[in-house]
Design a protein around this motif. Structure first.
Motif, PDB file in Angstrom:
ATOM      1  N   LYS A  20      -0.463   8.861 -12.059  1.00 27.87           N
ATOM      2  CA  LYS A  20      -1.189   9.470 -10.961  1.00 27.87           C
ATOM      3  C   LYS A  20      -2.673   9.138 -10.995  1.00 27.87           C
ATOM      4  O   LYS A  20      -3.429   9.621 -10.155  1.00 27.87           O
ATOM      5  N   SER A  21      -3.116   8.352 -11.947  1.00 30.80           N
ATOM      6  CA  SER A  21      -4.516   7.969 -12.021  1.00 30.80           C
ATOM      7  C   SER A  21      -4.804   6.872 -11.004  1.00 30.80           C
ATOM      8  O   SER A  21      -3.913   6.091 -10.645  1.00 30.80           O
ATOM      9  N   PRO A  22      -6.056   6.775 -10.528  1.00 28.96           N
ATOM     10  CA  PRO A  22      -6.397   5.710  -9.584  1.00 28.96           C
ATOM     11  C   PRO A  22      -6.110   4.324 -10.157  1.00 28.96           C
ATOM     12  O   PRO A  22      -6.299   4.072 -11.347  1.00 28.96           O
ATOM     13  N   ALA A  23      -5.602   3.452  -9.319  1.00 25.64           N
ATOM     14  CA  ALA A  23      -5.322   2.070  -9.700  1.00 25.64           C
ATOM     15  C   ALA A  23      -5.536   1.201  -8.473  1.00 25.64           C
ATOM     16  O   ALA A  23      -5.532   1.684  -7.346  1.00 25.64           O
ATOM     17  N   VAL A  24      -5.724  -0.103  -8.688  1.00 24.08           N
ATOM     18  CA  VAL A  24      -5.998  -1.004  -7.578  1.00 24.08           C
ATOM     19  C   VAL A  24      -4.974  -2.128  -7.562  1.00 24.08           C
ATOM     20  O   VAL A  24      -4.558  -2.622  -8.608  1.00 24.08           O
ATOM     21  N   GLU A  25      -4.556  -2.510  -6.365  1.00 20.22           N
ATOM     22  CA  GLU A  25      -3.721  -3.698  -6.155  1.00 20.22           C
ATOM     23  C   GLU A  25      -4.551  -4.725  -5.411  1.00 20.22           C
ATOM     24  O   GLU A  25      -4.981  -4.491  -4.282  1.00 20.22           O
ATOM     25  N   TRP A  26      -4.793  -5.890  -6.027  1.00 17.38           N
ATOM     26  CA  TRP A  26      -5.552  -6.942  -5.363  1.00 17.38           C
ATOM     27  C   TRP A  26      -4.644  -7.751  -4.443  1.00 17.38           C
ATOM     28  O   TRP A  26      -3.542  -8.130  -4.817  1.00 17.38           O
ATOM     29  N   THR A  27      -5.127  -8.015  -3.248  1.00 19.28           N
ATOM     30  CA  THR A  27      -4.476  -8.972  -2.358  1.00 19.28           C
ATOM     31  C   THR A  27      -5.207 -10.301  -2.413  1.00 19.28           C
ATOM     32  O   THR A  27      -4.597 -11.367  -2.421  1.00 19.28           O
ATOM     33  N   LYS A  68      -5.910  -2.568  -2.245  1.00 21.12           N
ATOM     34  CA  LYS A  68      -5.594  -1.175  -1.958  1.00 21.12           C
ATOM     35  C   LYS A  68      -5.797  -0.352  -3.213  1.00 21.12           C
ATOM     36  O   LYS A  68      -5.303  -0.700  -4.286  1.00 21.12           O
ATOM     37  N   LEU A  69      -6.541   0.723  -3.059  1.00 26.17           N
ATOM     38  CA  LEU A  69      -6.771   1.649  -4.158  1.00 26.17           C
ATOM     39  C   LEU A  69      -5.741   2.766  -4.053  1.00 26.17           C
ATOM     40  O   LEU A  69      -5.655   3.446  -3.023  1.00 26.17           O
ATOM     41  N   LEU A  88     -21.765  -3.229  -5.547  1.00 26.33           N
ATOM     42  CA  LEU A  88     -21.779  -2.926  -4.120  1.00 26.33           C
ATOM     43  C   LEU A  88     -20.970  -1.664  -3.870  1.00 26.33           C
ATOM     44  O   LEU A  88     -19.882  -1.510  -4.428  1.00 26.33           O
ATOM     45  N   PRO A  89     -21.462  -0.741  -3.026  1.00 26.11           N
ATOM     46  CA  PRO A  89     -20.650   0.426  -2.661  1.00 26.11           C
ATOM     47  C   PRO A  89     -19.393  -0.024  -1.918  1.00 26.11           C
ATOM     48  O   PRO A  89     -19.435  -0.944  -1.102  1.00 26.11           O
ATOM     49  N   LEU A  90     -18.263   0.632  -2.197  1.00 33.96           N
ATOM     50  CA  LEU A  90     -17.003   0.269  -1.567  1.00 33.96           C
ATOM     51  C   LEU A  90     -16.315   1.517  -1.029  1.00 33.96           C
ATOM     52  O   LEU A  90     -16.065   2.465  -1.770  1.00 33.96           O
ATOM     53  N   TYR A  91     -16.000   1.488   0.272  1.00 33.06           N
ATOM     54  CA  TYR A  91     -15.225   2.553   0.905  1.00 33.06           C
ATOM     55  C   TYR A  91     -13.846   2.015   1.266  1.00 33.06           C
ATOM     56  O   TYR A  91     -13.678   0.833   1.535  1.00 33.06           O
ATOM     57  N   THR A  92     -12.875   2.916   1.298  1.00 34.27           N
ATOM     58  CA  THR A  92     -11.525   2.554   1.711  1.00 34.27           C
ATOM     59  C   THR A  92     -11.175   3.353   2.971  1.00 34.27           C
ATOM     60  O   THR A  92     -11.871   4.311   3.336  1.00 34.27           O
ATOM     61  N   GLY A  96      -6.382   4.015   1.438  1.00 38.44           N
ATOM     62  CA  GLY A  96      -6.912   3.361   0.253  1.00 38.44           C
ATOM     63  C   GLY A  96      -7.162   1.876   0.407  1.00 38.44           C
ATOM     64  O   GLY A  96      -7.546   1.213  -0.552  1.00 38.44           O
ATOM     65  N   ARG A  97      -6.952   1.314   1.617  1.00 39.21           N
ATOM     66  CA  ARG A  97      -7.139  -0.122   1.819  1.00 39.21           C
ATOM     67  C   ARG A  97      -8.616  -0.465   2.000  1.00 39.21           C
ATOM     68  O   ARG A  97      -9.397   0.323   2.530  1.00 39.21           O
ATOM     69  N   PHE A  98      -8.974  -1.676   1.568  1.00 41.11           N
ATOM     70  CA  PHE A  98     -10.337  -2.161   1.764  1.00 41.11           C
ATOM     71  C   PHE A  98     -10.307  -3.669   1.976  1.00 41.11           C
ATOM     72  O   PHE A  98      -9.435  -4.373   1.455  1.00 41.11           O
ATOM     73  N   VAL A  99     -11.241  -4.165   2.773  1.00 41.70           N
ATOM     74  CA  VAL A  99     -11.444  -5.600   2.976  1.00 41.70           C
ATOM     75  C   VAL A  99     -12.945  -5.821   3.144  1.00 41.70           C
ATOM     76  O   VAL A  99     -13.542  -5.239   4.050  1.00 41.70           O
ATOM     77  N   ARG A 100     -13.533  -6.639   2.292  1.00 39.57           N
ATOM     78  CA  ARG A 100     -14.946  -6.969   2.419  1.00 39.57           C
ATOM     79  C   ARG A 100     -15.110  -8.479   2.343  1.00 39.57           C
ATOM     80  O   ARG A 100     -14.457  -9.140   1.524  1.00 39.57           O
TER      81      ARG A 100
END
Length: 264
Positions: A20-27, A68-69, A88-92, A96-100
């Motif tokens: 249940k801890s935060p994790a990230v999946e890179w695309t 996706k976080l 850099l600040p990052l928002y999702t 939890g998705r992000f694209v920069r």
């Protein structure tokens, strides 16, 4: 294992915690070789961002930082995206998705994500094999911590030219590679063959962005004070690399601040 294999090895650092801890999946980007600029043809699908950056001609060889976080569980934002050592600040979005977008240099590059609670979730290394890119001798990277605000970077070069959103490409070879228009950046200024002399770096709190578009209503931003982060990198990816970070608070729409005066 050879040196080349080590350079291409993806470095994954997961926090030791439960499921249940935060994790990230890179695309993207992925580990290995990237030949951006050499294989980008007009008939190939282009990267689409949630709100596409305005391409004014200087934004070449962009690579999407996408993923996706997971398991945010109410964890506050922003998180921190660290690109080649530049925070850099990052928002999702709500899922939890992000694209920069980012303008990477040739050679070895790295991207890491740190949660707002300070957990280093995952990092990836890749090698940009585009030899058409000239190494950056001056690079400025700016991000800010309010996705509802539009902040602009302005650069004055020694010959008096002014790089900003309305004039991103300078005749002296400098220019904005990424002009982030959907908050919270990045904005990136790059110069491969800098003129010798004095450079001026400004930031401008231009306005705010909502679902209805841009506006100058001070009530539509998320934060009462916007924290802007600017990183100055000289002679990037060489033994002579120098790096400085600046934190600039902005409170009022229209506010213009001199961040740094430096000589090259």
């Amino acid at each position: 294992m050879g040196v080349l294999s080590l350079m291409l090895l993806v470095v994954s650092l997961y926090a030791v915690a439960d499921d249940k801890s935060p994790a990230v999946e890179w695309t993207a980007p992925a580990c290995g070789w990237i030949y951006d600029g050499l294989t980008n043809k007009s008939d190939q699908e282009r990267v689409a961002y949630p709100v596409p950056p305005i391409d004014r001609g200087a934004q070449r060889h962009r690579i999407a930082i996408e993923g996706k976080l997971k398991n945010l569980n109410g964890v506050r934002q922003p998180h921190t995206l660290v690109v080649n050592g530049n925070p850099l600040p990052l928002y999702t979005d709500d899922d939890g998705r992000f694209v920069r977008p980012y303008a990477f240099g040739s050679g070895s590059n790295s991207v890491a994500l740190i949660s707002s609670t300070g957990e280093r979730l995952q990092s990836v290394q890749f090698y940009d094999a585009n030899t058409e890119k000239t190494p950056a001798r001056i690079r400025l990277i700016m991000g800010w911590d309010d996705p509802g605000a539009e902040v602009d970077m302005h650069i004055i070069t020694p010959d008096g030219q002014h790089a900003f959103f309305a004039d991103p490409v300078l005749s002296n070879g400098g220019g904005l590679d990424v002009d982030g228009v959907d908050g919270p950046g990045p904005e990136i200024f790059t110069m491969a063959a800098p003129l010798h002399g004095t450079y001026l770096v400004y930031v401008n709190y231009w306005g705010n962005l909502t679902e209805e578009g841009y506006n100058f209503n001070a009530q539509t931003n998320r934060n009462d004070m916007i924290t802007t982060q600017i990183t100055l990198v000289l002679n990037e990816n060489t033994i002579n690399e120098k790096r400085e970070n600046f934190i600039v608070p902005l409170r009022t729409i229209g506010e213009l601040q001199l961040v740094k005066t430096f000589r090259y």
